[in-house]
Enzyme design. Sequence first.
Site, PDB file in Angstrom:
ATOM      1  N   ASP A 177      -0.674  -4.963   5.982  1.00  0.00           N
ATOM      2  CA  ASP A 177      -1.666  -5.836   5.346  1.00  0.00           C
ATOM      3  C   ASP A 177      -1.393  -5.998   3.849  1.00  0.00           C
ATOM      4  OD1 ASP A 177      -2.227  -3.062   5.093  1.00  0.00           O
ATOM      5  OD2 ASP A 177      -4.212  -3.543   4.325  1.00  0.00           O
ATOM      6  N   GLU A 178      -1.956  -7.061   3.315  1.00  0.00           N
ATOM      7  CA  GLU A 178      -2.049  -7.282   1.873  1.00  0.00           C
ATOM      8  C   GLU A 178      -0.754  -7.005   1.103  1.00  0.00           C
ATOM      9  OE1 GLU A 178      -6.617  -6.482   0.756  1.00  0.00           O
ATOM     10  OE2 GLU A 178      -5.509  -4.656   1.155  1.00  0.00           O
ATOM     11  N   VAL A 179       0.331  -7.641   1.515  1.00  0.00           N
ATOM     12  CA  VAL A 179       1.576  -7.448   0.777  1.00  0.00           C
ATOM     13  C   VAL A 179       1.570  -8.404  -0.420  1.00  0.00           C
ATOM     14  CG1 VAL A 179       4.084  -7.413   0.907  1.00  0.00           C
ATOM     15  CG2 VAL A 179       2.719  -6.872   2.937  1.00  0.00           C
ATOM     16  N   HIS A 235       0.821  -1.221   0.000  1.00  0.00           N
ATOM     17  CA  HIS A 235       0.000   0.000   0.000  1.00  0.00           C
ATOM     18  C   HIS A 235       0.851   1.266   0.000  1.00  0.00           C
ATOM     19  CE1 HIS A 235      -3.959  -1.866   0.450  1.00  0.00           C
ATOM     20  NE2 HIS A 235      -3.359  -2.758   1.215  1.00  0.00           N
TER      21      HIS A 235
END
Length: 532
Positions: free
Chosen positions: A326-328, A266
């Site tokens: 999060d969400e790598v 992100h």
Amino acid sequence: MAGLGAFPGLPLLLLVSLLWVSGSGASVWPQPQFLSVAPLGGCLLSAGRFRFGYGGASAVGPGCSVLDQAFLRYWELLFPFGRRQAGKDHSDVPVCPNLLVSVAEPGCDGYPSLDSRENYKLTVSEAQMLLTADTVWGALRGLETFTQLPWRDEYGTFYVNKTDVVDFPRFPHRGLLLDTSRHYLPLSAILETLDAMAYNKFNVFHWHIVDDPSFPYESVAFPDLSRKGAYNPATHVYTPTDVKIVLEHARLRGIRVIPEFDTPGHTQSWGPGVPGLLTPCYAGQKLSGAYGPVNPILNTTYEVMTKFFDEVSLVFPDFYIHLGGDEVDFTCWKSNPDIQEFMQKMGFGTNFTMLESFYIQRLLDIVSSYDKGYVVWQEVFDNEVKVKPETVIHVWKENGGSYQEETARVTKAGYRALLSAPWYLNHISYGQDWVGVYQVEPLAFEGTPEQKELVIGGEACMWGEYVDVTNLTPRLWPRAGAVAERLWSNQTVRDLQDAYVRLADFRCLLLRRGIRAEPLFTGYCDHEYNIF
Ligand SMILES: *[C@@H]1O[C@H](CO)[C@@H](O)[C@H](O)[C@H]1NC(C)=O
Ligand SMILES: *[C@@H]1O[C@H](CO)[C@@H](O)[C@H](O)[C@H]1NC(C)=O
Ligand SMILES: *[C@@H]1O[C@H](CO)[C@@H](O)[C@H](O)[C@H]1NC(C)=O
Ligand SMILES: *[C@@H]1O[C@H](CO)[C@@H](O)[C@H](O)[C@H]1NC(C)=O
């Protein structure tokens, strides 16, 4: 997904809303722990005479910034037309005395924290009106409750019934997340949200300030971050002064500000401002021109993070910083030969989770060296990154109820948990979706009493893909109120019919206070929102 599809209470609520008419006061949102309102008696609240004041035994008095300003705000909310408030004098009803506020502990200039006590007691009668609290933060909660009690007769005269309240929050962390990266939210929208949060007794503003699409935070150490990463570096940024204004507006309302600087994923918007920070991606043997997550194999990355979080830890006074995690997406890391080589050297093989852990552990060490605590999204825990025992794990993934299992796992490992999975208010659907939000029970997971103690609260989230200043307020309110009551009130406060009536009433109060809150269902408010 937020799983708000079912509305088991809907037929009942339809009926209620047809019968409902504006009540005669004493509906308080969120419901206090103990509230007793006499069905008659009470006194007349006169705009000409009524004042807030400090009690004789109070450890704080005139000059206390938090309460002086709260008195002004709440007086204006009570009497929006000022002293010449319309109303008829009924000689048979006694006039209310002033509300005296007594705080046991000195301290008006500090910031609230996770440990701040917010309990208060309120006694209202024609003989005396008294609000007592341990801290100024508790007094703020009590003032909010007090100003929700009065009701008006048909001549516009205000009354408040004889009332006793003993109140305290169920959870100490009651937050709301705003996303100012996907759409820039003007300062005024943030300040208005803080106002409405205080009306709901929320006490944490989780400022998801930057993300892939834009970097509006103006950094002193790295001015190019917003210069090159904001949608518009002149108009769509938060200057150091803007940030100070947010912090002070929040403090005066007993609200903590926890900034989130999410890495290593992100982070697209960081790229232009700090060349070399992001991982260059490859297409076959050649650079593709695209960039991935923060490059975890370079020493310069950690030098940047050290300097950046040094600034962040000084700018934001709260003990906690949210570090994301999060969400790598591993695709870019996988494509990059330098990363592959580093992985071999470190003995990670092809396990990119281990590379992510390597980065996050170093970041956590940097941030803890500034005497800060941190909150991270659940992937950091799921990926077995070694974190300090006092880390707070933020549970957000909602897959068919698995958030309960995740909360059980997190607390079983001894970490404190924050719940957001069922509270993604950016998800909307036709009908009364506040009901699903309201029916969540944060402690409904399998675990010991010690595990349940580790749930410190939760946050309503308003992600910004489809939200900007035009629809923020009606999408938030009164729906976020359902989360506010779940986090403040006793676990046993779950009656949908009662909640509907109080929430509809509270929504009318929000309109009176200038908050453009959307309706729950058919009905009306005495004072509709006035666009002009
Ligand atoms: C407050 O008192 C009035 C009469 O003065 C009464 O009609 C009303 O029901 C009372 N409110 C509550 C919540 O009991
Ligand atoms: C990075 O830092 C480590 C430890 O401080 C050092 O051993 C290594 O040589 C550095 N690498 C580069 C490329 O400077
Ligand atoms: C990668 O490493 C983590 C521990 O860091 C481990 O939990 C996970 O099972 C590993 N994944 C694979 C595919 O080996
Ligand atoms: C919540 O309400 C129940 C039932 O009224 C009561 O037994 C319990 O003590 C309350 N919890 C707290 C923390 O006051």
